[in-house]
Design an enzyme around this catalytic site. Structure first.
Site, PDB file in Angstrom:
ATOM      1  N   ASP A  63       0.557  -1.224   0.110  1.00  0.00           N
ATOM      2  CA  ASP A  63      -0.221   0.443   0.385  1.00  0.00           C
ATOM      3  C   ASP A  63       1.400   0.734   0.295  1.00  0.00           C
ATOM      4  OD1 ASP A  63       0.561  -0.584   2.844  1.00  0.00           O
ATOM      5  OD2 ASP A  63      -0.421   1.113   3.066  1.00  0.00           O
ATOM      6  N   GLU A 115      -0.087  -1.005   6.182  1.00  0.00           N
ATOM      7  CA  GLU A 115       0.985  -0.230   6.653  1.00  0.00           C
ATOM      8  C   GLU A 115       0.814   1.471   6.816  1.00  0.00           C
ATOM      9  OE1 GLU A 115       4.875   1.388   7.692  1.00  0.00           O
ATOM     10  OE2 GLU A 115       3.670   1.600   5.974  1.00  0.00           O
TER      11      GLU A 115
END
Length: 393
Positions: A81, A146
């Site tokens: 991400d 994250e």
């Protein structure tokens, strides 16, 4: 006869275009936290194409590749991400273009941190070709969420998927240095209750904004008195948001809330940080908020927004082997340092005490910044490091 390091270096170099192209494909797939599905599907495909023994997407949405099935378990972690693009006017190229220009791959996520992921896919291909995983199980984790909640992905991997490696290589950008720690962090909410009254007679009420303002000033003072660590540096605290509520704009506010960012150095933890604030004001409500969101797989999962400090001793096997791998490949001594920002290490080592070493391509100054780009040479060197580290750990 070529030694194993020479073979690894030669293969990494010969796969330069392959690594860069894989990174470009990942960059083209926008993957904000909770929306990583396209990037995850592409990474799964890449792992299978590279000859991994197994690759799958877990319940949270992490992509888990595996090579080998030996007793020693190593994992290479990189989150897929990214943060958003921000103001397009600050970019001089297409942030989702993944273009190759002058020896760099350009675009959002190249440094933070799809570059590490592309490099470990190539490392996996090399490990398979040279049969470096004969007595090991090597996992490659393309993790999710994250940026929203560092370490949550590894809470799932360890607790739900029951994967607990002997060590984890975190492939966040280190400028090809070896990192062995970072300050922890936590988010703190502080609520103040007041009593409203008409704005024309404030003395009849109890103004929650005044109480919160006094507290904010005390927080600023506290920041200069927090403890320090010779390696990780000083703890910090700052107010990052101030909200208030009142029955009307002609009324004394009866509610106020501060949001606090607290960075924790070695020796500081959740209890110490909360108690320091309670000491400032006993009448407010101080708590650590929960993160709980639904992933792209449809699973709701979460944890408290506390991300513990971690550091690994320089004499630990994971750092010693990392230095050995670096010197054997690059014929010089590595810089051993720390991250300024937070990584999945907060859970991997901070909570579960699994040894962590940080080594990644790219310079962290480009993380979350416009015109993000990564040198192709870094990708090549990172792939070499991962393959040889897997061989010698």
């Amino acid at each position: 006869i070529m030694g194993v390091t020479e073979k690894i270096i030669e293969l990494s170099e010969s796969y330069k275009d392959y690594t860069s192209s894989n990174l470009s494909e990942l960059v083209k797939r926008k993957s904000l936290s909770l929306n990583e599905k396209e990037a995850a599907s592409k990474l799964l495909e890449m792992m299978l194409d590279a000859g991994f023994d197994e690759a799958k997407i877990d319940g949270l949405g992490n992509v888990i590749g595996r090579i080998g099935s030996g007793k020693k378990v190593i994992a290479f972690d990189g989150h897929i991400d990214t943060v958003d693009i921000g103001n397009m006017e600050n970019w001089s190229f297409d942030p989702l273009g993944g273009e190759f220009i002058d020896g760099f791959v350009h675009g959002r996520g190249t440094v933070d941190q799809k570059g590490g992921v592309a490099s470990f896919v190539t490392a996996g291909r090399i490990i398979k070709e040279l049969n470096l995983a004969a007595d090991k199980t090597i996992y490659f984790t393309g993790t999710v969420m994250e940026e929203d909640c560092d370490g949550l992905c590894w809470k799932y991997i360890i607790e739900e998927s029951k994967i607990k490696p002997d060590c984890v290589v975190v492939t966040e950008p280190t400028n090809l240095n070896i990192y062995r720690g970072q300050r922890g962090r936590m988010e703190i909410s502080v609520e103040f209750k007041g009593v409203s009254s008409h704005g024309s007679a404030p003395e009849r009420g109890k103004n929650a904004v005044y109480a919160a303002s006094k507290f904010a000033q005390q927080v600023e003072d506290l920041n200069s008195n927090l403890q320090s660590d010779p390696f990780l540096g000083k703890g910090t605290i700052t107010v990052t948001e101030f909200k208030s509520e009142s029955p009307s704009l002609c009324a004394v506010p009866d509610y106020a809330k501060l949001h606090i960012d607290r960075r924790l150095t070695w020796g500081e933890d959740i209890d110490l940080a909360i108690n320091q604030l309670r000491h400032l004001n006993k009448d407010c409500n101080i708590f650590v908020p929960e993160y709980s969101e639904t992933t792209y797989t449809g699973l709701k999962y979460g944890m408290k927004k506390y991300y513990p400090t971690w550091k690994i001793d320089e004499t630990d096997e994971v750092i010693v082997k990392g230095i050995e791998a670096f010197e054997a490949l690059f014929n010089k001594k590595p810089v051993v340092d720390k991250w300024t920002f937070s990584t999945n290490g907060v859970t991997i080592n901070g909570i579960y005490k699994i040894p962590v070493i940080g080594f990644g391509p790219g310079n962290e100054v480009y993380a979350h910044a416009p015109d993000e780009k990564i040198p192709v040479s870094d990708l090549v060197n990172a792939a070499s490091f991962y393959a040889y580290f897997a061989e010698i750990f």
